[in-house]
Design an enzyme around this catalytic site. Structure first.
Site, PDB file in Angstrom:
ATOM      1  N   GLU A 169      -6.900   4.571   7.197  1.00 35.33           N
ATOM      2  CA  GLU A 169      -7.175   5.373   7.140  1.00 35.33           C
ATOM      3  C   GLU A 169      -8.184   6.361   6.312  1.00 35.33           C
ATOM      4  OE1 GLU A 169      -3.351   5.379   5.462  1.00 35.33           O
ATOM      5  OE2 GLU A 169      -2.530   5.126   7.524  1.00 35.33           O
ATOM      6  N   GLY A 207       1.154   2.382  11.147  1.00 33.53           N
ATOM      7  CA  GLY A 207       2.868   3.043  11.308  1.00 33.53           C
ATOM      8  C   GLY A 207       3.212   3.544  11.966  1.00 33.53           C
ATOM      9  N   LYS A 260       0.160   3.929   0.189  1.00 32.38           N
ATOM     10  CA  LYS A 260      -0.760   5.845   0.199  1.00 32.38           C
ATOM     11  C   LYS A 260      -0.649   6.407  -0.552  1.00 32.38           C
ATOM     12  CE  LYS A 260       0.012   3.559   4.402  1.00 32.38           C
ATOM     13  NZ  LYS A 260      -0.451   3.519   6.088  1.00 32.38           N
ATOM     14  N   ASN A 320       1.156  -1.201   0.301  1.00 29.80           N
ATOM     15  CA  ASN A 320      -0.608   0.105  -0.031  1.00 29.80           C
ATOM     16  C   ASN A 320       0.671   1.143   0.000  1.00 29.80           C
ATOM     17  OD1 ASN A 320      -2.337   2.013  -0.129  1.00 29.80           O
ATOM     18  ND2 ASN A 320      -2.347   1.325   2.745  1.00 29.80           N
ATOM     19  N   SER A 353       2.692  -2.239  10.756  1.00 28.29           N
ATOM     20  CA  SER A 353       4.169  -1.691  10.573  1.00 28.29           C
ATOM     21  C   SER A 353       5.158  -3.462  10.452  1.00 28.29           C
ATOM     22  CB  SER A 353       4.652  -1.359  12.215  1.00 28.29           C
ATOM     23  OG  SER A 353       4.153  -0.486  11.959  1.00 28.29           O
ATOM     24  N   GLY A 412       4.863   1.227   4.984  1.00 31.65           N
ATOM     25  CA  GLY A 412       5.940   2.475   4.618  1.00 31.65           C
ATOM     26  C   GLY A 412       7.122   1.201   3.974  1.00 31.65           C
ATOM     27  N   HIS A 443      -9.732   0.786   4.503  1.00 33.96           N
ATOM     28  CA  HIS A 443      -8.270   0.810   5.350  1.00 33.96           C
ATOM     29  C   HIS A 443      -8.774   1.039   6.768  1.00 33.96           C
ATOM     30  CE1 HIS A 443      -4.286   2.176   6.053  1.00 33.96           C
ATOM     31  NE2 HIS A 443      -3.626   0.770   5.586  1.00 33.96           N
ATOM     32  N   GLU A 457      -5.743  -5.570  10.473  1.00 35.71           N
ATOM     33  CA  GLU A 457      -4.509  -4.523  10.340  1.00 35.71           C
ATOM     34  C   GLU A 457      -5.246  -4.307  12.003  1.00 35.71           C
ATOM     35  OE1 GLU A 457      -2.628  -3.299   6.866  1.00 35.71           O
ATOM     36  OE2 GLU A 457      -4.452  -1.838   6.714  1.00 35.71           O
TER      37      GLU A 457
HETATM   38  C1  PEP Z   1      -0.439  -0.312   5.783  1.00 36.15           C
HETATM   39  O1  PEP Z   1      -0.927   1.502   5.515  1.00 36.15           O
HETATM   40  O2  PEP Z   1      -2.059  -0.812   5.563  1.00 36.15           O
HETATM   41  C2  PEP Z   1       0.276  -0.551   7.198  1.00 36.15           C
HETATM   42  C3  PEP Z   1       0.116  -1.489   7.133  1.00 36.15           C
HETATM   43  O3  PEP Z   1       1.138   0.152   7.014  1.00 36.15           O
HETATM   44  P1  PEP Z   1       2.529   0.057   8.076  1.00 36.15           P
HETATM   45  O4  PEP Z   1       2.529  -1.255   6.829  1.00 36.15           O
HETATM   46  O5  PEP Z   1       3.471   1.398   7.528  1.00 36.15           O
HETATM   47  O6  PEP Z   1       2.489   0.527   9.613  1.00 36.15           O
END
Ligand code: PEP
Length: 263
Positions: free
Chosen positions: A100, A177, A15, A13, A216, A238, A98, A171
């Site tokens: 966000e 993040g 983003k 992802n 993460s 990330g 998601h 998640e």
């Molecule tokens: C995500 O955006 O779905 C995600 C898991 O981000 P990160 O890996 O940065 O925590």
């Protein structure tokens, strides 16, 4: 219970990161590295404006493309929105729910449910993200929250979760993040509960439900998540922007597949 027979999915992802040029170069690098991991599915979720150039870059490779979001209506006066039919020519997947989208853009379970219906009708595969907040976790509400998100998003009349190619991404909101993750045991316990709930709802085996972990995920911790019996891959934010790190995560998923194979 084990999801041993399932092909792991590793999804990126991106983003709202990368220029179109950077995205295309990253996609090229992912394709080169994905070649070494033939037993996993790799899906890229770039920003909307990257979709066509990245699709050109992916060409005939096995790396799949997905959109980070879409609207539930098929067309109309919805300034700034993108419909399923707009993304369908180049996307196999769409990412829905998601955290966000839920927490920054206030998408409700109902809105996500409408998107799920539209995506299924358009023949798109869905990666449905669900997860509890830190407060909900502290209150011991994790399973109740996930069950609510799943039961609203997935219509009872959906013919089949597995045939529709729906992947559930667990998640935890507090892990996205932040560099903080659940223990692999906790992620496994929750993923197993998700599989059982889905199996019950759609009259299939829990082993047939594809659940990936996200939050993460890094090159260092990926192995501990993707080797869990109920976890079939990862949704990576990330770390998906750094090719060596993403490669290590793909490698971890490929190895988990090899380890699980019945001799
Ligand atoms: C995500 O955006 O779905 C995600 C898991 O981000 P990160 O890996 O940065 O925590």
């Amino acid at each position: 219970m084990t999801a041993a027979g399932l092909r792991p999915v590793v999804a990126a992802n991106w983003k709202m990161h990368t220029t179109v040029e950077e995205g295309c170069l990253l996609a090229r690098d992912v394709c080169e590295r994905a070649d070494k991991h033939p037993d996993i599915d790799v899906v890229l979720f770039p920003p909307f404006v990257h979709l066509w150039p990245v699709a050109d870059m992916l060409g005939a490779t096995d790396v799949e493309l997905g959109a980070q979001n879409m609207h539930w209506e098929t067309s109309g006066a919805f300034t700034g929105e993108i419909s399923a039919s707009m993304i369908a020519p180049v996307c196999r997947y769409v990412l829905l729910g998601h955290s966000e989208r839920r927490h920054v853009f206030h998408e409700t379970d109902d809105m996500i449910a409408r998107k799920v219906r539209t995506a299924v009708a358009a023949g798109l595969r869905i990666m449905l993200a669900i997860g509890e907040t830190e407060q909900e976790r502290r209150n011991g509400e994790t399973i109740a929250v996930l069950t609510r998100q799943l039961s609203t998003a997935l219509p009872v009349d959906l013919p089949s979760l597995t045939q529709e190619g729906i992947v559930i991404a667990y998640e935890p909101v507090w892990a996205i993040g932040t560099g903080v993750t659940p223990t692999p045991d906790d992620a496994e316990r929750v993923s197993a509960a998700i599989s059982l709930w889905c199996a019950d709802r759609f009259a299939c085996q829990p082993e047939a439900v594809k659940v990936v972990y996200g939050g993460s995920v890094t090159a260092e911790n990926a192995v501990s998540f993707v080797r869990q019996p109920s976890i079939s891959g990862a949704l990576v934010g990330g770390a998906s922007l750094r090719i060596d790190e993403f490669d290590a995560i793909m490698h971890a998923a490929q190895e988990s597949r090899t380890l699980r194979e019945v001799p």
